[in-house]
Design an enzyme around this catalytic site. Sequence first.
Site, PDB file in Angstrom:
ATOM      1  N   ASP A 104      -8.285  -0.837 -13.824  1.00  6.30           N
ATOM      2  CA  ASP A 104      -8.360  -1.438 -12.496  1.00  6.30           C
ATOM      3  C   ASP A 104      -7.037  -1.289 -11.743  1.00  6.30           C
ATOM      4  OD1 ASP A 104      -6.653  -3.807 -12.962  1.00  6.30           O
ATOM      5  OD2 ASP A 104      -8.261  -4.460 -14.287  1.00  6.30           O
ATOM      6  N   LEU A 105      -7.068  -1.660 -10.492  1.00  7.90           N
ATOM      7  CA  LEU A 105      -5.941  -1.444  -9.583  1.00  7.90           C
ATOM      8  C   LEU A 105      -4.625  -1.967 -10.145  1.00  7.90           C
ATOM      9  CD1 LEU A 105      -5.142  -0.574  -6.602  1.00  7.90           C
ATOM     10  CD2 LEU A 105      -5.478  -2.982  -6.010  1.00  7.90           C
TER      11      LEU A 105
END
Length: 237
Positions: A104-105
């Site tokens: 994820d980011l």
Amino acid sequence: MEERLQKLISQCGLASRRTAEEWITAGRVTVNGLPAQLGDRADLDRDRVKVDGRPLRGGSPRTYLMLNKPRGYVTTLSDEKGRKTVAALVSGCGKRVWPVGRLDLDSEGLLLMTDDGELTNGLLHPSRQVEKEYLVWVTGDVEYALPILSGPMELDGEPLAPAKVARGRESDGVTQLSITICQGKNRQVRRMCAQAGLEVKRLKRIREGQVQLDRKLKPGQWRPLTAQELTALRKHL
């Protein structure tokens, strides 16, 4: 050499074998001008195989990369929100490669990228049980959380395979954990920690299967996989 069509499509990096089978069933694949059927075989040196009217070309070597993904990048090839993508980090490799799985980011660390659909499917398929190890820096009651993290847990109403959890160093109220899982649910490690009452401050993937993140790679850097690393990944096929 003659091979099943779905294998040829996968080897050419267009899709996994399962997706290729769906394309064949949907009539998107032809062999020598005729609609292909499941079970058909072809030889790219002899037969004209097309997908959506475009020739299937074999013979080009596949590309396998290890990227040390930094935080702040999304694990996609393009992003409708205009965020930075991992594709931009590996644009210099000269090939169109995609990420195997996701980070994820706000997560960082080992991200494999390739144009090999068969390998991608083999590493991501739930039946392969490929281990993924993360270093996770957390705050909260770690003593309370450890038996929860290593015990039976559920996400989205489904049971999770037991995780391997080890406690590491502690500094200024932040404890480092090693968490190894063999599934890939969305934000799984972060959600597991939240269920156990922990707040994740940092999350870094350091291993997938037997392939370890190269400590010489700085965030944002990449390199081709070695022959030994590729052999270790292929065993999951």
